[in-house]
Design a protein around this motif. Structure first.
Motif, PDB file in Angstrom:
ATOM      1  N   VAL A 100     -15.232   1.805  23.945  1.00  0.00           N
ATOM      2  CA  VAL A 100     -13.845   1.453  23.638  1.00  0.00           C
ATOM      3  C   VAL A 100     -12.930   2.649  23.870  1.00  0.00           C
ATOM      4  O   VAL A 100     -11.851   2.526  24.473  1.00  0.00           O
ATOM      5  N   MET A 101     -13.345   3.833  23.409  1.00  0.00           N
ATOM      6  CA  MET A 101     -12.535   5.039  23.596  1.00  0.00           C
ATOM      7  C   MET A 101     -12.378   5.373  25.083  1.00  0.00           C
ATOM      8  O   MET A 101     -11.316   5.821  25.527  1.00  0.00           O
ATOM      9  N   LYS A 102     -13.436   5.134  25.861  1.00  0.00           N
ATOM     10  CA  LYS A 102     -13.339   5.367  27.313  1.00  0.00           C
ATOM     11  C   LYS A 102     -12.301   4.456  27.939  1.00  0.00           C
ATOM     12  O   LYS A 102     -11.489   4.889  28.765  1.00  0.00           O
ATOM     13  N   LYS A 103     -12.348   3.171  27.570  1.00  0.00           N
ATOM     14  CA  LYS A 103     -11.401   2.206  28.128  1.00  0.00           C
ATOM     15  C   LYS A 103      -9.966   2.604  27.806  1.00  0.00           C
ATOM     16  O   LYS A 103      -9.093   2.586  28.674  1.00  0.00           O
ATOM     17  N   VAL A 136     -10.487  13.063  32.821  1.00  0.00           N
ATOM     18  CA  VAL A 136     -10.990  12.592  31.534  1.00  0.00           C
ATOM     19  C   VAL A 136     -12.472  12.921  31.386  1.00  0.00           C
ATOM     20  O   VAL A 136     -12.931  13.338  30.315  1.00  0.00           O
ATOM     21  N   LEU A 137     -13.227  12.768  32.475  1.00  0.00           N
ATOM     22  CA  LEU A 137     -14.656  13.074  32.449  1.00  0.00           C
ATOM     23  C   LEU A 137     -14.892  14.553  32.163  1.00  0.00           C
ATOM     24  O   LEU A 137     -15.769  14.917  31.365  1.00  0.00           O
ATOM     25  N   PHE A 138     -14.088  15.426  32.791  1.00  0.00           N
ATOM     26  CA  PHE A 138     -14.237  16.861  32.533  1.00  0.00           C
ATOM     27  C   PHE A 138     -13.930  17.185  31.069  1.00  0.00           C
ATOM     28  O   PHE A 138     -14.661  17.957  30.424  1.00  0.00           O
ATOM     29  N   LEU A 139     -12.861  16.615  30.531  1.00  0.00           N
ATOM     30  CA  LEU A 139     -12.522  16.872  29.128  1.00  0.00           C
ATOM     31  C   LEU A 139     -13.623  16.376  28.202  1.00  0.00           C
ATOM     32  O   LEU A 139     -13.919  17.001  27.178  1.00  0.00           O
ATOM     33  N   ASN A 140     -14.244  15.276  28.571  1.00  0.00           N
ATOM     34  CA  ASN A 140     -15.370  14.762  27.783  1.00  0.00           C
ATOM     35  C   ASN A 140     -16.510  15.773  27.760  1.00  0.00           C
ATOM     36  O   ASN A 140     -17.074  16.076  26.697  1.00  0.00           O
ATOM     37  N   TRP A 177      -5.324  11.082  22.381  1.00  0.00           N
ATOM     38  CA  TRP A 177      -6.228  11.499  21.312  1.00  0.00           C
ATOM     39  C   TRP A 177      -7.539  10.733  21.329  1.00  0.00           C
ATOM     40  O   TRP A 177      -8.493  11.127  20.644  1.00  0.00           O
ATOM     41  N   THR A 178      -7.588   9.676  22.116  1.00  0.00           N
ATOM     42  CA  THR A 178      -8.857   8.964  22.251  1.00  0.00           C
ATOM     43  C   THR A 178      -9.844   9.757  23.114  1.00  0.00           C
ATOM     44  O   THR A 178     -11.051   9.502  23.058  1.00  0.00           O
ATOM     45  N   ILE A 179      -9.358  10.714  23.906  1.00  0.00           N
ATOM     46  CA  ILE A 179     -10.235  11.479  24.806  1.00  0.00           C
ATOM     47  C   ILE A 179     -11.265  12.307  24.027  1.00  0.00           C
ATOM     48  O   ILE A 179     -12.464  12.220  24.316  1.00  0.00           O
TER      49      ILE A 179
END
Length: 292
Positions: A18-21, A32-36, A215-217
Motif C-alpha cells: 500500500v505504501m509503495k502504491k 523512490v526505490l533508492f530512498l527505500n 511521508w509514505t516513502i
C-alpha cells in the motif's frame, strides 16, 4: 513460533504494498526505490556497526560471505525494480494477486532446481496458482493490461519470478549466517548498487519524472524491514519450512487487495475476488501438501 512470525511478516508486507502504491503514484520509480534502500540501510546500520566492533558476525570476516550477500542484493533489486515499475501502473487488485502467486513458482523452482517431488495436494495448488495467473491476465485485458499488450503485467510476473529465486536462495543463506546480518549487509549493498545505478541513469538522460517527497516513502522501508526481520527469524527456527513461510507471506495480498477496492475504487472487483479466492485455495492446498 515460526508460523506466527510468518503471519506478522505477511501483514507488514500488505501495508508495504500500500505504501509503495501511494509513494509511486506520479512519482520517479528509481528515486523512490533508492530512498527505500537508503532508509532500509539506515535502519539496519547499527547491526553492521555492532557486528564489526564486537566481531559477532562471521560474514564480516569472509569474502565468500559478502559475495553471497551481494548476489542476493542483485536478485532482490532486480525484483524490486520490476515490481516498483509494475505497481505504479497496475491496479493493486491485479498486481497483488500476481505477486501472491510467488509460492507456486517457489515450488516449481524446488522441483526443477533441487529435484524435489510434489505430492497430489501440491500439484493441485500449483495448477490453481497458474490458473489464477491466467485468469487475472484475462481480467487485466479488460482494463488494458493483457499479457499480449502490457509490459507492466510482464514486469509484475518477472518481479514475482525473481522473488521466488530470492526465496529459494534465502534458505541456503540462513543455514550459514545470522538473520540480522544477512538483512543488514544486503540492505547496505542494495543502497550502494541503487545509488550508483541512479547516478549513471541521471548522467545518461535528463528527461525523467521528478522525484516528489512523500511521508509514505520511509514507511515503505519501515514495513519492509519489520516484515523481513520476522521472515528471516522464521526461516532460522529449526523445523521451519520455506514453502509454508512463503505461502503465509503471500497472505499480504488480502491487505493490498481490499485497500485497492475500498480506498482506490478499482474496477471488476467481483471477478478479481473470484481470482483471489482461487489463488488462496491454491495456497491452502500447497500448505496442506507441505505439511503432509
Amino acid at each position: 513460533m515460526w508460523v506466527i512470525l510468518a503471519i506478522i511478516s505477511a501483514l507488514c508486507l500488505g501495508f508495504y504494498d500500500v505504501m509503495k502504491k501511494l509513494s509511486l503514484s506520479a512519482n520517479n520509480v528509481l528515486g523512490v526505490l533508492f530512498l527505500n534502500t537508503f532508509f532500509s540501510a539506515l535502519i539496519m546500520c547499527p547491526v553492521i556497526i555492532a557486528g564489526c566492533v564486537h566481531g559477532n558476525y562471521g560474514l564480516g570476516n569472509t569474502l565468500a560471505g559478502h559475495g553471497a550477500i551481494l548476489l542476493k542484493s542483485f536478485i532482490v533489486l532486480g525484483s524490486w525494480a520490476l515490481g516498483y515499475a509494475s505497481i505504479k501502473h497496475l491496479p493493486l487488485t491485479i498486481a497483488g494477486p500476481v505477486n501472491a502467486s510467488r509460492p507456486v513458482l517457489v515450488l516449481v523452482g524446488a522441483l526443477l532446481i533441487f529435484g524435489e517431488r510434489l505430492n497430489g495436494w501440491q500439484w493441485v495448488g500449483v495448477g490453481l496458482g497458474f490458473w489464477s495467473l491466467f485468469f487475472i491476465s484475462r481480467i487485466g485485458g479488460k482494463e488494458g493490461f493483457s499479457l499480449a499488450h502490457s509490459r507492466w503485467l510482464w514486469m509484475a510476473i518477472g518481479a514475482t519470478a525473481l522473488g521466488a529465486v530470492s526465496a529459494l536462495y534465502d534458505k541456503y543463506l540462513l543455514r550459514h549466517y545470522q538473520p540480522l546480518e544477512v538483512q543488514a549487509w544486503y540492505s547496505l549493498y542494495q543502497m550502494v548498487i541503487m545509488g550508483v545505478t541512479l547516478w549513471l541513469i541521471m548522467r545518461a538522460t535528463r528527461q525523467t519524472t521528478p522525484l516528489t517527497w512523500r511521508w509514505t516513502i520511509p514507511l515503505i522501508s519501515v514495513f519492509l524491514t519489520v516484515a523481513d526481520i520476522a521472515y528471516f527469524y522464521s526461516l532460522s527456527i529449526e523445523g521451519s519450512m520455506i514453502a509454508v513461510v512463503s505461502m503465509i507471506r503471500r497472505g499480504s495480498v488480502i491487505v493490498s487487495f481490499f485497500y485497492g477496492v475500498i480506498a482506490l475504487h478499482e474496477k471488476n472487483v467481483r471477478q478479481k475476488l473470484i481470482d483471489l479466492s482461487v489463488l488462496l485455495v491454491g495456497l491452502i492446498f500447497l500448505v496442506v501438501g507441505s505439511l503432509d
